[in-house]
Design an enzyme around this catalytic site. Structure first.
Site, PDB file in Angstrom:
ATOM      1  N   ARG A 138       2.202   8.805  -6.407  1.00  0.00           N
ATOM      2  CA  ARG A 138       1.806  10.132  -6.908  1.00  0.00           C
ATOM      3  C   ARG A 138       2.000  10.360  -8.395  1.00  0.00           C
ATOM      4  O   ARG A 138       1.784  11.462  -8.874  1.00  0.00           O
ATOM      5  CB  ARG A 138       2.558  11.242  -6.146  1.00  0.00           C
ATOM      6  CG  ARG A 138       2.382  11.217  -4.645  1.00  0.00           C
ATOM      7  CD  ARG A 138       0.949  11.351  -4.233  1.00  0.00           C
ATOM      8  NE  ARG A 138       0.812  11.491  -2.758  1.00  0.00           N
ATOM      9  CZ  ARG A 138      -0.264  11.133  -2.092  1.00  0.00           C
ATOM     10  NH1 ARG A 138      -1.305  10.596  -2.720  1.00  0.00           N
ATOM     11  NH2 ARG A 138      -0.335  11.299  -0.784  1.00  0.00           N
ATOM     12  N   HIS A 169      -5.294  -0.686   5.518  1.00  0.00           N
ATOM     13  CA  HIS A 169      -4.962   0.073   6.742  1.00  0.00           C
ATOM     14  C   HIS A 169      -6.021   0.038   7.833  1.00  0.00           C
ATOM     15  O   HIS A 169      -6.599   1.046   8.217  1.00  0.00           O
ATOM     16  CB  HIS A 169      -4.604   1.518   6.397  1.00  0.00           C
ATOM     17  CG  HIS A 169      -5.507   2.181   5.383  1.00  0.00           C
ATOM     18  ND1 HIS A 169      -6.868   2.208   5.489  1.00  0.00           N
ATOM     19  CD2 HIS A 169      -5.211   2.841   4.240  1.00  0.00           C
ATOM     20  CE1 HIS A 169      -7.380   2.869   4.457  1.00  0.00           C
ATOM     21  NE2 HIS A 169      -6.386   3.253   3.681  1.00  0.00           N
ATOM     22  N   GLY A 172      -2.131  11.998   5.411  1.00  0.00           N
ATOM     23  CA  GLY A 172      -1.095  11.082   4.980  1.00  0.00           C
ATOM     24  C   GLY A 172       0.297  11.441   5.443  1.00  0.00           C
ATOM     25  O   GLY A 172       0.614  12.609   5.670  1.00  0.00           O
ATOM     26  N   ASP A 212      -9.187   3.210  -3.212  1.00  0.00           N
ATOM     27  CA  ASP A 212      -8.576   3.715  -1.981  1.00  0.00           C
ATOM     28  C   ASP A 212      -8.741   5.227  -1.848  1.00  0.00           C
ATOM     29  O   ASP A 212      -8.443   5.969  -2.777  1.00  0.00           O
ATOM     30  CB  ASP A 212      -7.088   3.376  -1.928  1.00  0.00           C
ATOM     31  CG  ASP A 212      -6.476   3.775  -0.590  1.00  0.00           C
ATOM     32  OD1 ASP A 212      -7.135   3.531   0.439  1.00  0.00           O
ATOM     33  OD2 ASP A 212      -5.364   4.323  -0.577  1.00  0.00           O
ATOM     34  N   HIS A 269       3.394  14.274   0.844  1.00  0.00           N
ATOM     35  CA  HIS A 269       2.805  15.577   0.537  1.00  0.00           C
ATOM     36  C   HIS A 269       3.883  16.642   0.671  1.00  0.00           C
ATOM     37  O   HIS A 269       4.752  16.548   1.555  1.00  0.00           O
ATOM     38  CB  HIS A 269       1.661  15.910   1.500  1.00  0.00           C
ATOM     39  CG  HIS A 269       0.458  15.039   1.335  1.00  0.00           C
ATOM     40  ND1 HIS A 269      -0.333  15.069   0.223  1.00  0.00           N
ATOM     41  CD2 HIS A 269      -0.077  14.092   2.148  1.00  0.00           C
ATOM     42  CE1 HIS A 269      -1.314  14.194   0.352  1.00  0.00           C
ATOM     43  NE2 HIS A 269      -1.171  13.572   1.509  1.00  0.00           N
ATOM     44  N   HIS A 305       0.844  -1.216   0.000  1.00  0.00           N
ATOM     45  CA  HIS A 305       0.000   0.000   0.000  1.00  0.00           C
ATOM     46  C   HIS A 305       0.870   1.253   0.000  1.00  0.00           C
ATOM     47  O   HIS A 305       1.270   1.741   1.054  1.00  0.00           O
ATOM     48  CB  HIS A 305      -0.920  -0.010   1.232  1.00  0.00           C
ATOM     49  CG  HIS A 305      -2.023   1.006   1.172  1.00  0.00           C
ATOM     50  ND1 HIS A 305      -3.293   0.753   1.649  1.00  0.00           N
ATOM     51  CD2 HIS A 305      -2.058   2.284   0.719  1.00  0.00           C
ATOM     52  CE1 HIS A 305      -4.062   1.829   1.473  1.00  0.00           C
ATOM     53  NE2 HIS A 305      -3.323   2.777   0.930  1.00  0.00           N
ATOM     54  N   HIS A 315     -10.825   0.659   1.261  1.00  0.00           N
ATOM     55  CA  HIS A 315     -10.487   1.676   2.271  1.00  0.00           C
ATOM     56  C   HIS A 315     -11.768   1.826   3.070  1.00  0.00           C
ATOM     57  O   HIS A 315     -12.723   2.435   2.613  1.00  0.00           O
ATOM     58  CB  HIS A 315     -10.067   2.967   1.554  1.00  0.00           C
ATOM     59  CG  HIS A 315     -10.046   4.194   2.402  1.00  0.00           C
ATOM     60  ND1 HIS A 315      -8.920   4.973   2.553  1.00  0.00           N
ATOM     61  CD2 HIS A 315     -11.003   4.806   3.146  1.00  0.00           C
ATOM     62  CE1 HIS A 315      -9.194   5.999   3.343  1.00  0.00           C
ATOM     63  NE2 HIS A 315     -10.459   5.930   3.711  1.00  0.00           N
ATOM     64  N   ASP A 339       1.131   2.625   3.720  1.00  0.00           N
ATOM     65  CA  ASP A 339       0.255   3.718   3.266  1.00  0.00           C
ATOM     66  C   ASP A 339       1.099   4.985   3.059  1.00  0.00           C
ATOM     67  O   ASP A 339       0.657   6.098   3.350  1.00  0.00           O
ATOM     68  CB  ASP A 339      -0.885   3.975   4.258  1.00  0.00           C
ATOM     69  CG  ASP A 339      -1.995   4.848   3.674  1.00  0.00           C
ATOM     70  OD1 ASP A 339      -1.947   5.148   2.457  1.00  0.00           O
ATOM     71  OD2 ASP A 339      -2.895   5.237   4.432  1.00  0.00           O
TER      72      ASP A 339
HETATM   73 ZN   LIG Z   1      -6.661   4.532   2.144  1.00  0.00          ZN
END
Ligand SMILES: [Zn+2]
Lengths: 340, 431
Positions: free
Chosen positions: B69, B237, B329, B156, B314, B65, B183, B310
């Site tokens: 990007r 997750h 995130g 997700d 960013h 997971h 998710h 996960d």
């Molecule tokens: Zn997710």
């Protein structure tokens, strides 16, 4: 299989990579920023500043630069801070989203850096976002005075409310201690969930020994509210709360923050409105407070708001000396304000 | 050009898939494991020799997971930078989520992500969108996506809420042997929320996501799963004790439900938010201590199939905002192994082989990544070498990811990667 008792991972960690600056000790962001000792200092300082000759007073922060950064409308708080700063001789500048002087799309960080570069030594911030003052404090390093952030806190309001309560109980500032409000029950009534005033008061008043009752319907007052600090209980029945209280703080329903929550207003009025019959029957001697803005005929009736038990005007009045004390603390330091 | 053979000598080889934990030498040739023998037994003239004394030699780690990007948000991360961070964290395989711009809902994007032009230093398996644009309305073409290399489907970040479309998805996926990854967040209960519901959210004046928003959707999905024989649901997750119980019960009933947990959900609680630190903002949010403890129990008792990061990079300017405005995130590829060893192995006595299983064989099995997660001769030469005793300070600023949004900056971790080999090539080497 057997359950092992897990060891707690230390939660203490250094600041994140990008939040470089420590929070300036002159900041006032949360009611929890103040020890009882500091609360006493601020109250003493506000007394001294209020009494001081205005010409001498205007020397204290002469030509110091204070920026008011307002992302939400506010008459009372903004004017009060502005008068406090001007009364101390500071130069003020208002940057507001309403007058669109905030650059479109500019981040809080960049606006803060710009204000600092323009010479601002202290920023008074009102933001619709909970926690915004911490971001501004960490990105500018300046003392930040929180004039209300989202649903989180409004510490200067809690201090002016405290000053009002102490005046009513005839407790002088220099007698303020952990025990000053022992035996005093204060009810905060209404839309607790969305109220930063409620949070700051509920955190501050128990420090002085007060018992705080939070009162309202479950939709506006979740059970978890009692867990935010010591000395706080929940009472759903307004009249039961009134009968125990020396002080009653009424709050308005914040329609702008309800976000889909449905409240039956007629039912709410019938259960939680402070009207003259109810106050006369259950709290004839209590001090009735309200941080404003008031919605007459909703949470409080006109006769109660304007009546002899009402402290509403006194609360507004106390805003200026409290905010003068906070500005001096932010720009000069925490030492006692005395004759120079 | 094929790389030279590599001989890894004198290491402690742990291969959870084979139940092996012993001193072994390992020869890699033509991108594959060529031989595994007792120390000193392999003679390989001309091979590059790597001395692995006091190091663990294990199958390369697998993260099922991650958010790389690309396409669309190269300022946060690219496939090249994301896989470089993964290699530094000991990973040789990552599964990339489809919430890119545009959403990965076509075979073209799925192939584009796997093209050698992306500069990936390890293997990337795309997970494709379960519905077109991840809008929850019409299914994507699962057969074509699988053909293009997708190993599962998910929306997700935009959970599949409608019963009918979820049933359709499970039905289409089971025909192809694909897992449907959910998710699990009932977004009808989480509007405007930015953290876990409870006393701390109230105190901070933030709107909280109730536990039921997660567990309710997991329970719903399990109920739907019962209608479709052999279908496979994978819960992404997982973060709450209640949802974990639902998974446990479903498994006891013989349903094919697998799940993963992130390092941050077994390392941190919502207290980490402190003064609204946006590096502690993610979705699902950090929960209460009782949920954190439940995640550790689930890892210990085997209910949880995989540790997955996960990884959600960013840019600084996105995280340097008011808490409610900052995106969800955190990065996770470089801290996963060090956190797992420190918390699961050191603090909770989980054997290293079991920690490694959660990062290799079990995630490979959960998502059906054939040939991955094991070191049997003939398997891809995906190897990690690490010192299990070395303690080190993680510095987010030194991360190989393009983004630095980690809540673990300044943490002391245990277990540090020395070398990562992906399909016979050195993907990361710390001198
Ligand atoms: Zn997710």
């Amino acid at each position: 299989m057997a359950t092992r008792t897990p060891t707690r991972v230390p939660q203490k960690s250094p600041p994140s990579s990008f939040f470089q600056q420590p929070i300036h000790p002159g900041s006032a962001i949360s009611a929890n920023d103040f020890s009882v000792h500091e609360i006493r200092r601020i109250l003493e300082s506000s007394d001294a500043l209020e009494k001081e000759n205005p010409f001498r007073r205007a020397d204290r922060l002469a030509r110091r630069r204070v920026a008011l950064l307002f992302y939400e409308s506010s008459t009372r708080t903004r004017t009060s801070f502005e008068l406090a700063a001007k009364g101390l001789g500071a130069d003020t500048t208002l940057v507001s989203s309403l007058s669109s002087s905030i650059e479109k799309g500019e981040s809080l960080k960049d606006t803060g850096i710009t204000l600092k570069a323009l010479g601002a030594e202290c920023i008074i911030l009102r933001s619709p976002y909970s926690g915004a003052p911490y971001l501004l404090a960490q990105t500018t390093g300046l003392p930040i005075l929180n004039a209300g952030d989202g649903m989180a806190e409004h510490p200067s309001q809690a201090l002016l409310d405290l000053r009002t309560i102490l005046q009513f109980l005839e407790i002088p500032a220099n007698k303020v201690s952990e025990k000053s409000l022992r035996g005093v029950t204060i009810s905060i009534v209404g839309d607790i969930l969305h109220s930063r005033v409620a949070r700051s008061n509920a955190l501050m008043l128990p420090k002085l020994g007060a018992k705080v009752i939070l009162c309202g319907p479950p939709a506006l007052l979740p059970e978890t509210a009692a867990a935010i600090g010591p000395g706080i209980i929940i009472e759903r029945d307004f009249e039961t709360a009134l009968r125990q209280s020396k002080i009653v703080m009424m709050l308005r329903i914040q329609a702008e923050r309800l976000s889909g929550l449905e409240i039956n207003l007629d039912d709410y009025r019938s259960r939680y409105q402070a009207n003259s019959d109810r106050i006369a029957a259950h709290a004839p001697k209590a001090l009735i407070m309200h941080p404003g803005p008031i919605i007459r005929g909703m949470e409080i009736t006109a006769d109660v708001a304007d009546g002899p038990q009402s402290a509403i005007a006194q609360q507004v009045h106390n805003g200026v000396p409290i905010r003068m004390a906070l500005l001096v603390r932010a720009l000069v330091g925490a030492k006692k304000v005395g004759r120079r | 050009m094929t790389p030279k053979p590599i001989l890894i000598r004198n290491g402690r080889l742990i291969d959870p898939a084979a139940g092996l934990d012993a001193p072994r030498d390992l020869l890699l040739r033509d991108g594959k494991v060529a031989a595994i023998e007792n120390p000193g037994k392999i003679k390989a003239p001309g091979a590059d020799v790597i001395e692995a004394k006091s190091l663990i030699v294990a199958p390369g780690l697998i993260d099922i997971h991650v958010h790389l990007r690309e396409p669309g948000q190269g300022y946060k991360e690219t496939i090249a930078t994301g896989t470089a961070a993964a290699a530094a964290g000991g990973f040789t395989t990552v599964c990339a989520m489809p919430n890119t711009i545009p959403v990965n809902d076509t075979p073209e994007i799925t192939r584009w992500m796997q093209s050698s032009d992306r500069g990936a230093s390890i293997r990337v398996f795309p997970i494709a969108a379960a519905t077109r644009g991840s809008l929850g309305e019409a299914l994507t073409d699962y057969a074509a996506l699988k053909e293009a290399g997708a190993i599962a489907v998910t929306d997700d970040g935009r959970p599949i809420l409608g019963d009918d479309i979820m049933l359709e998805s499970l039905r289409a996926a089971v025909k192809l042997g694909l897992p449907v990854i959910q998710h699990a967040e009932d977004t009808r209960l989480t509007g405007g929320c930015s953290m876990n519901a409870g006393p701390l959210a109230f105190r901070l004046g933030l709107r909280g996501m109730p536990i039921e928003a997660e567990s309710g959707l997991v329970e719903r999905d399990i109920a739907l799963l019962k209608q479709i024989p052999n279908a496979h649901l994978h819960v992404a997750h997982l973060s709450t004790a209640k949802a974990l119980d639902a998974v446990r019960n479903a498994r006891n009933q013989g349903l094919h439900v697998t799940c993963e947990v992130t390092p941050h959900h077994f390392a941190l609680t919502e207290d980490r938010i402190g003064h609204y630190d946006t590096n502690a903002k993610m979705n699902p949010p950090l929960r209460a201590e009782s949920d954190r403890v439940a995640m550790i129990e689930g890892l210990l008792d085997g209910t949880i199939d995989a540790i997955a990061t996960d990884h959600a990079p960013h840019a600084a300017h996105e995280k340097e905002q008011e808490f409610d405005r900052a995106p969800n995130g955190i990065t996770g590829l470089e801290t996963a192994l060090g956190l797992a060893i420190r918390i699961l192995h050191v603090q909770h006595n989980m054997p290293l082989a079991k920690v490694l299983a959660l990062l290799t064989a079990r995630p490979a099995q959960a998502l059906g990544l054939k040939g991955k997660g094991s070191l049997a001769p003939g398997a891809p030469a995906d190897i990690v070498l690490f010192d299990p005793a070395e303690k080190w300070l993680f510095r987010a600023a030194a991360s190989r990811s393009k983004s630095k949004n980690s809540p673990f900056g300044g943490w002391e971790l245990q277990g540090r990667v020395r070398l990562t080999i992906s399909e016979g090539r050195i993907a990361y080497h710390r001198a």
